[in-house]
Design a protein around this motif. Structure first.
Motif, PDB file in Angstrom:
ATOM      1  N   ARG A   1      -5.935   3.526   1.760  1.00  0.00           N
ATOM      2  CA  ARG A   1      -5.686   3.039   0.396  1.00  0.00           C
ATOM      3  C   ARG A   1      -5.935   1.530   0.315  1.00  0.00           C
ATOM      4  O   ARG A   1      -6.546   1.024  -0.611  1.00  0.00           O
ATOM      5  N   ARG A   2      -5.431   0.827   1.300  1.00  0.00           N
ATOM      6  CA  ARG A   2      -5.579  -0.634   1.330  1.00  0.00           C
ATOM      7  C   ARG A   2      -7.064  -1.019   1.405  1.00  0.00           C
ATOM      8  O   ARG A   2      -7.523  -1.931   0.739  1.00  0.00           O
TER       9      ARG A   2
ATOM     10  N   ARG B   1       8.334  -6.722   4.883  1.00  0.00           N
ATOM     11  CA  ARG B   1       7.824  -5.480   4.304  1.00  0.00           C
ATOM     12  C   ARG B   1       8.726  -4.325   4.712  1.00  0.00           C
ATOM     13  O   ARG B   1       9.082  -4.201   5.885  1.00  0.00           O
TER      14      ARG B   1
ATOM     15  N   GLN C   1      -8.761  -0.455  -1.828  1.00  0.00           N
ATOM     16  CA  GLN C   1      -8.372  -1.501  -2.779  1.00  0.00           C
ATOM     17  C   GLN C   1      -9.149  -2.794  -2.515  1.00  0.00           C
ATOM     18  O   GLN C   1      -9.658  -3.433  -3.422  1.00  0.00           O
TER      19      GLN C   1
ATOM     20  N   TYR D   1       2.311  -2.339   9.862  1.00  0.00           N
ATOM     21  CA  TYR D   1       2.647  -2.853   8.532  1.00  0.00           C
ATOM     22  C   TYR D   1       2.652  -4.382   8.500  1.00  0.00           C
ATOM     23  O   TYR D   1       2.853  -4.981   7.465  1.00  0.00           O
ATOM     24  N   HIS D   2       2.463  -5.021   9.646  1.00  0.00           N
ATOM     25  CA  HIS D   2       2.560  -6.471   9.719  1.00  0.00           C
ATOM     26  C   HIS D   2       1.211  -7.127   9.386  1.00  0.00           C
ATOM     27  O   HIS D   2       0.153  -6.661   9.823  1.00  0.00           O
TER      28      HIS D   2
ATOM     29  N   ALA E   1      -3.280   7.093   5.729  1.00  0.00           N
ATOM     30  CA  ALA E   1      -3.500   7.158   4.279  1.00  0.00           C
ATOM     31  C   ALA E   1      -3.215   5.791   3.667  1.00  0.00           C
ATOM     32  O   ALA E   1      -3.958   5.309   2.807  1.00  0.00           O
ATOM     33  N   MET E   2      -2.145   5.149   4.129  1.00  0.00           N
ATOM     34  CA  MET E   2      -1.797   3.835   3.588  1.00  0.00           C
ATOM     35  C   MET E   2      -2.874   2.809   3.935  1.00  0.00           C
ATOM     36  O   MET E   2      -3.203   1.937   3.137  1.00  0.00           O
ATOM     37  N   ALA E   3      -3.429   2.926   5.147  1.00  0.00           N
ATOM     38  CA  ALA E   3      -4.505   2.006   5.553  1.00  0.00           C
ATOM     39  C   ALA E   3      -5.771   2.269   4.744  1.00  0.00           C
ATOM     40  O   ALA E   3      -6.454   1.338   4.319  1.00  0.00           O
TER      41      ALA E   3
ATOM     42  N   VAL F   1       0.450   9.289  -0.963  1.00  0.00           N
ATOM     43  CA  VAL F   1       1.125  10.284  -1.796  1.00  0.00           C
ATOM     44  C   VAL F   1       1.146  11.608  -1.030  1.00  0.00           C
ATOM     45  O   VAL F   1       0.087  12.183  -0.743  1.00  0.00           O
ATOM     46  N   TYR F   2       2.346  12.059  -0.693  1.00  0.00           N
ATOM     47  CA  TYR F   2       2.493  13.294   0.086  1.00  0.00           C
ATOM     48  C   TYR F   2       2.257  14.531  -0.769  1.00  0.00           C
ATOM     49  O   TYR F   2       2.947  14.741  -1.759  1.00  0.00           O
ATOM     50  N   HIS F   3       1.294  15.343  -0.331  1.00  0.00           N
ATOM     51  CA  HIS F   3       1.085  16.650  -0.944  1.00  0.00           C
ATOM     52  C   HIS F   3       1.444  17.760   0.045  1.00  0.00           C
ATOM     53  O   HIS F   3       1.621  18.901  -0.340  1.00  0.00           O
TER      54      HIS F   3
ATOM     55  N   PRO G   1      -0.603  11.555   9.279  1.00  0.00           N
ATOM     56  CA  PRO G   1      -1.535  11.115   8.229  1.00  0.00           C
ATOM     57  C   PRO G   1      -1.066   9.942   7.370  1.00  0.00           C
ATOM     58  O   PRO G   1      -1.895   9.147   6.920  1.00  0.00           O
ATOM     59  N   ALA G   2       0.251   9.802   7.129  1.00  0.00           N
ATOM     60  CA  ALA G   2       0.706   8.817   6.137  1.00  0.00           C
ATOM     61  C   ALA G   2       0.275   7.398   6.477  1.00  0.00           C
ATOM     62  O   ALA G   2      -0.202   6.656   5.614  1.00  0.00           O
TER      63      ALA G   2
ATOM     64  N   MET H   1      -3.345  -3.289   9.379  1.00  0.00           N
ATOM     65  CA  MET H   1      -3.909  -1.987   9.030  1.00  0.00           C
ATOM     66  C   MET H   1      -5.325  -2.121   8.460  1.00  0.00           C
ATOM     67  O   MET H   1      -5.966  -1.128   8.169  1.00  0.00           O
TER      68      MET H   1
ATOM     69  N   VAL I   1      -2.023  13.730   2.665  1.00  0.00           N
ATOM     70  CA  VAL I   1      -1.348  12.564   2.101  1.00  0.00           C
ATOM     71  C   VAL I   1      -2.459  11.729   1.448  1.00  0.00           C
ATOM     72  O   VAL I   1      -3.337  11.207   2.127  1.00  0.00           O
ATOM     73  N   GLU I   2      -2.424  11.685   0.136  1.00  0.00           N
ATOM     74  CA  GLU I   2      -3.442  10.990  -0.634  1.00  0.00           C
ATOM     75  C   GLU I   2      -3.539   9.534  -0.178  1.00  0.00           C
ATOM     76  O   GLU I   2      -2.481   8.905  -0.011  1.00  0.00           O
TER      77      GLU I   2
ATOM     78  N   CYS J   1      -1.758  -0.713  -5.496  1.00  0.00           N
ATOM     79  CA  CYS J   1      -1.491  -1.832  -4.588  1.00  0.00           C
ATOM     80  C   CYS J   1      -1.317  -3.086  -5.439  1.00  0.00           C
ATOM     81  O   CYS J   1      -2.150  -3.370  -6.300  1.00  0.00           O
TER      82      CYS J   1
ATOM     83  N   THR K   1       0.861  -1.184   0.000  1.00  0.00           N
ATOM     84  CA  THR K   1       0.000   0.000   0.000  1.00  0.00           C
ATOM     85  C   THR K   1       0.892   1.226   0.000  1.00  0.00           C
ATOM     86  O   THR K   1       2.117   1.115   0.147  1.00  0.00           O
ATOM     87  N   PHE K   2       0.298   2.404  -0.144  1.00  0.00           N
ATOM     88  CA  PHE K   2       1.117   3.617  -0.256  1.00  0.00           C
ATOM     89  C   PHE K   2       0.272   4.858  -0.018  1.00  0.00           C
ATOM     90  O   PHE K   2      -0.960   4.817  -0.072  1.00  0.00           O
TER      91      PHE K   2
END
Lengths: 138, 390
Positions: free
Chosen positions: B158-159, A97, B162, B255-256, B154-156, A70-72, B150-151, B260, B206-207, A112, A67-68
């Motif tokens: 996004r997951r 990871r 998805q 991250y494990h 944001a990653m969670a 994007v920093y704005h 936020p990052a 998340m 953070v998108e 992803c 997952t990722f």
């Protein structure tokens, strides 16, 4: 060459081998000699079986984006020119990871499950970072 | 744990002024909230013989410093370090300390000066961490530009998008529901109306998270007083019965595995529900730790209000509004009222089960409230169930 303005990692005694590997453009992980699990971050014990035995192995550097984000927003002046930049979790084919940047790709094209491979970026004479770029399409 | 069900109660709550309070530091804010909580209970400071605050990575409100300001010596005190999960944890620890005979009446609280700290000068907005530099990560993060809270969320998010097709509009419905509650709360920091268009066109942080997905910087403190139900019966307020609590800490990290997506809240909730002898469907109102909209969505799922993956639809159905099936964060929460790492949500939960409000803010016939905490590098979860009756 202008001065490098972003944070430079400060290795500990435990992580020094990893960063030394990056300098040689090798992604080195510890592999447990008892249960064979690879681990990251570096540690004196295996988080799967608590064995203290390990060997250092070079891994493939192949993986996928778990997952990722994007920093704005700018949090550190060193990243001003990078925005928007991608911070992601990369799942290596060997299991562990790693948090890193996904580079050489428009952030809009990252997804992803995207296949990536490690690339090394020499940021100073003494420090090289591991980052991930899209894997060449098969 | 079931033997502790209803044996202890929250008997007083207090808060500081919220929002921009530039003339007060975090400890000052907490001292004021503490005084208000003690007075709300109808107690005097000499009745307080236990003190638990959140620390020590945020040493500003360390128990030793608060005790000094309140002018009290106590039998039992400490500061815990589970991040935003600490406030609910501290209330459970207060019950355990009283049960063990260590003390009788415990003050728990937390305060911070996030607005003032981030608005002192032109560069202060960049310094978002409350941790001393020496405690901050030196590798495997900052070199890649991993900064700010936020990052990880944001990653969670996004997951989740998805895996389950969760949308921005669904996250937006959470921010909007809580803003509607803040508008009804005269003490809330941010009370401007928020539309879906405002939400969808806000600047990205953070998108996929934007400005309105993030909780707000505010100066804020809250405090509560915990004692035995036996003692509570002689006090000024209706007791908020402590019926259940539980914890779940996914210490292997955000991250494990699937941490998340499936958080420690599942375990925290199951433990708390079991202790209280209730089920998610019995909960009348929830005060859910909302550092980010997405964290609310995850907890709605993990605390059993909907199935995994359906948090977005549940929120977007209007369930979280005051007249919805699960009125949530009825003070405006950390997204709109003020962010005191969950402490104000405990205060709000107590007000709701005491039926302190008029019809504009009161959850009708509120009998049971779930209050949750979350934090500590994203992996610690805590849950508290308060009841109007035993």
């Amino acid at each position: 060459m202008s001065t490098y303005a972003k944070p430079i990692p400060i290795p500990s005694a435990t992580t020094e081998f990893f960063w030394d590997g990056c300098k040689q453009h090798q992604l080195l992980l510890q592999q447990c000699t008892s249960c064979s699990a690879f681990r990251f971050p570096p540690s004196p014990i295996c988080p799967e079986c608590l064995s203290t035995g390990s060997k250092i192995e070079e891994v493939s550097g192949q993986g996928t984006v778990h997952t990722f984000g994007v920093y704005h927003r700018l949090y550190h002046p060193g990243f001003k020119e990078e925005i928007p930049y991608v911070v992601g979790i990369i799942e290596l084919d060997e299991g562990p990871r790693l948090l890193s940047n996904v580079i050489d790709s428009d952030p809009k094209d990252v997804y992803c499950g995207m296949p990536v491979h490690v690339v090394f970026e020499e940021i100073t004479e003494d420090s090289t970072l591991y980052k991930f770029a899209p894997a060449p399409s098969s | 744990m079931e033997n502790l069900r209803g044996k202890y109660a929250i008997v007083g709550v207090g808060q500081s002024p919220l929002g921009k309070v530039p003339d007060m530091g975090p400890l000052d804010l907490l001292a004021v909230a503490s005084k208000n909580a003690i007075e709300d209970a109808g107690l005097s400071k000499s009745d307080i013989d236990g003190l638990i605050t959140r620390g020590p990575d945020d040493i500003n409100v360390h128990h030793q410093r608060l005790g000094q300001l309140l002018g009290i010596d106590v039998r039992y005190s400490t500061s815990t370090d589970n991040g935003g999960a600490s406030q609910v944890l501290n209330i459970a620890m207060a019950c355990m300390a009283i049960e063990a005979g260590m003390c009788d009446t415990v003050l728990c609280g937390f305060g911070r000066d996030s607005w003032s700290r981030t608005h002192r000068d032109a560069t202060s907005k960049m310094r978002v961490s409350t941790q001393h530099e020496s405690l901050q990560r030196q590798e495997f993060g900052p070199e890649f530009g991993l900064y700010g809270a936020p990052a990880n969320y944001a990653m969670a998010a996004r997951r989740h998008m998805q895996l389950y097709g969760t949308t921005k509009e669904q996250l937006g419905s959470i921010a909007i529901a809580f803003r509607e509650h803040a508008i009804r709360n005269p003490y809330a920091f941010i009370r401007d109306p928020l539309t879906m268009e405002d939400y969808l066109t806000a600047r990205t942080i953070v998108e996929p998270l934007n400005f309105y997905d993030c909780s707000i910087f505010a100066d804020a403190a809250g405090a509560v007083v915990v004692t035995s139900l036996e003692r509570a019966r002689d006090l000024k307020q209706e007791p908020a019965h402590i019926l259940g609590f539980g914890f779940g800490n996914n210490l292997r990290g955000w991250y494990h595995g699937d941490h998340m997506v499936n958080t420690g809240a599942k375990q925290a909730g199951e433990t708390a529900y079991h202790m209280a002898g209730v089920e998610p469907k019995d909960i009348d109102t929830a005060q859910i730790y909302d550092c980010f909209t997405h964290m609310v969505l995850l907890q709605l799922e993990d605390y059993g209000f909907c199935a995994k993956g359906e948090g977005g639809q549940f929120a977007a159905s209007g369930a979280l509004k005051l007249d919805g099936i699960l009125p949530t964060n009825t003070s405006g929460g950390q997204l709109s009222e003020a962010h005191a790492e969950g402490m104000l949500q405990v205060v709000e939960g107590v007000h709701q089960v005491r039926h302190d409000y008029g019809s504009d803010r009161q959850v009708k016939d509120a009998e049971l409230v779930l209050v949750t905490g979350h934090g500590g590098a994203t992996v610690c979860q805590s849950a508290l169930i308060l009841g109007r009756h035993l």
